[in-house]
Design a protein around this motif. Structure first.
Motif, short mmCIF file in Angstrom:
data_model
loop_
_atom_site.label_atom_id
_atom_site.label_comp_id
_atom_site.label_asym_id
_atom_site.label_seq_id
_atom_site.Cartn_x
_atom_site.Cartn_y
_atom_site.Cartn_z
N ARG A 61 0.85 -1.19 0.00
CA ARG A 61 0.00 0.00 0.00
C ARG A 61 0.88 1.23 0.00
O ARG A 61 1.94 1.21 0.59
N PRO A 62 0.54 2.29 -0.66
CA PRO A 62 -0.76 2.56 -1.26
C PRO A 62 -0.94 1.92 -2.63
O PRO A 62 -2.05 1.80 -3.11
N ARG A 63 0.15 1.50 -3.30
CA ARG A 63 -0.04 0.80 -4.57
C ARG A 63 1.01 -0.28 -4.70
O ARG A 63 2.12 -0.17 -4.15
N PRO A 64 0.71 -1.33 -5.46
CA PRO A 64 1.64 -2.46 -5.57
C PRO A 64 2.85 -2.12 -6.45
O PRO A 64 2.84 -1.16 -7.21
N TYR A 65 3.87 -2.94 -6.30
CA TYR A 65 5.04 -2.82 -7.17
C TYR A 65 4.63 -3.19 -8.59
O TYR A 65 3.76 -4.02 -8.80
N GLN A 66 5.31 -2.60 -9.56
CA GLN A 66 5.07 -2.96 -10.95
C GLN A 66 5.63 -4.36 -11.19
O GLN A 66 6.67 -4.73 -10.65
N LEU A 67 4.92 -5.09 -12.00
CA LEU A 67 5.29 -6.47 -12.28
C LEU A 67 6.70 -6.57 -12.86
O LEU A 67 7.48 -7.44 -12.48
N ALA A 68 7.05 -5.66 -13.74
CA ALA A 68 8.38 -5.69 -14.36
C ALA A 68 9.49 -5.49 -13.32
O ALA A 68 10.54 -6.14 -13.41
N ARG A 69 9.26 -4.63 -12.34
CA ARG A 69 10.28 -4.40 -11.30
C ARG A 69 10.45 -5.63 -10.43
O ARG A 69 11.58 -5.99 -10.06
N ILE A 70 9.33 -6.28 -10.08
CA ILE A 70 9.41 -7.50 -9.27
C ILE A 70 10.11 -8.60 -10.05
O ILE A 70 10.96 -9.31 -9.52
N ALA A 71 9.73 -8.75 -11.32
CA ALA A 71 10.34 -9.79 -12.15
C ALA A 71 11.85 -9.58 -12.26
O ALA A 71 12.63 -10.53 -12.10
N ASP A 72 12.27 -8.35 -12.48
CA ASP A 72 13.68 -8.03 -12.60
C ASP A 72 14.43 -8.34 -11.30
O ASP A 72 15.48 -8.97 -11.30
N ALA A 73 13.87 -7.90 -10.19
CA ALA A 73 14.53 -8.10 -8.89
C ALA A 73 14.61 -9.58 -8.52
O ALA A 73 15.58 -10.02 -7.90
N GLY A 74 13.61 -10.34 -8.91
CA GLY A 74 13.58 -11.77 -8.57
C GLY A 74 14.18 -12.66 -9.64
O GLY A 74 14.12 -13.89 -9.53
N ASN A 75 14.75 -12.05 -10.69
CA ASN A 75 15.32 -12.80 -11.80
C ASN A 75 14.27 -13.76 -12.39
O ASN A 75 14.55 -14.92 -12.64
N LEU A 76 13.06 -13.23 -12.58
CA LEU A 76 11.95 -14.00 -13.12
C LEU A 76 11.50 -13.37 -14.44
O LEU A 76 11.74 -12.19 -14.68
N SER A 77 10.85 -14.17 -15.27
CA SER A 77 10.19 -13.58 -16.43
C SER A 77 8.95 -12.85 -15.92
O SER A 77 8.46 -13.13 -14.82
N ILE A 78 8.45 -11.93 -16.71
CA ILE A 78 7.24 -11.21 -16.29
C ILE A 78 6.08 -12.19 -16.14
O ILE A 78 5.33 -12.13 -15.16
N SER A 79 5.96 -13.12 -17.08
CA SER A 79 4.86 -14.09 -16.97
C SER A 79 5.06 -15.00 -15.76
O SER A 79 4.09 -15.39 -15.10
N GLY A 80 6.30 -15.34 -15.44
CA GLY A 80 6.57 -16.15 -14.26
C GLY A 80 6.24 -15.42 -12.97
O GLY A 80 5.66 -15.99 -12.04
N ALA A 81 6.58 -14.13 -12.92
CA ALA A 81 6.25 -13.33 -11.74
C ALA A 81 4.74 -13.17 -11.61
O ALA A 81 4.19 -13.24 -10.51
N ARG A 82 4.06 -12.98 -12.74
CA ARG A 82 2.60 -12.84 -12.72
C ARG A 82 1.96 -14.14 -12.20
O ARG A 82 1.09 -14.11 -11.33
N ALA A 83 2.40 -15.26 -12.73
CA ALA A 83 1.84 -16.54 -12.31
C ALA A 83 2.10 -16.77 -10.82
O ALA A 83 1.22 -17.21 -10.08
#
Length: 131
Positions: A61-83
């Motif tokens: 909160r107040p808003r979530p992290y962007q999917l691309a930032r999480i994917a990058d930080a976790g060394n994940l693909s965007i679709s992998g982070a989304r799943a």
């Protein structure tokens, strides 16, 4: 049902029951012991990553992290982070541990015996003041 017995790599017999069953080691094998240790550590780390991804996407909160930032930080693909972030079981666990709903109000808290462990993970790694 008749028990099936198969010779293992070390020459020891194993009983097959449909589940993976490994005989207790007769002698220590440093390579196999290290692989088992690292495999368990990897499972623990994967669980922590999954909890943090769900937290960052659905509970921040107040808003979530962007999917691309999480994917990058976790060394994940965007679709992998989304799943990973959309796994209901994980989101429910985070909600229970935080004792609050996700940002959309879709997933709410309930009691779980794993609460303390997961909450400790979230408190350790989540940005200060967000849990």
């Amino acid at each position: 049902m008749e028990d099936l017995v198969q010779q293992g790599r070390d020459g020891g017999a194993r009983q097959h029951t449909g589940e993976k069953a490994y005989p207790p080691p007769v002698h220590s094998d440093p390579l196999l012991d290290k692989l088992r240790e690292l495999s368990e550590l990897k499972r623990e780390i994967d669980t922590q990553i999954e909890l943090l991804v769900a937290y960052g996407r659905h509970f921040m909160r107040p808003r979530p992290y962007q999917l691309a930032r999480i994917a990058d930080a976790g060394n994940l693909s965007i679709s992998g982070a989304r799943a990973m972030s959309n796994r209901k079981r994980t989101r429910e666990e985070v909600a229970r541990n935080l004792e609050r709903n996700d940002i959309r109000g879709n997933i709410g808290p309930s009691v779980t015996p794993d609460r303390e462990e997961s909450l400790a993970i979230l408190e350790r790694y989540a940005p200060k003041g967000t849990t």
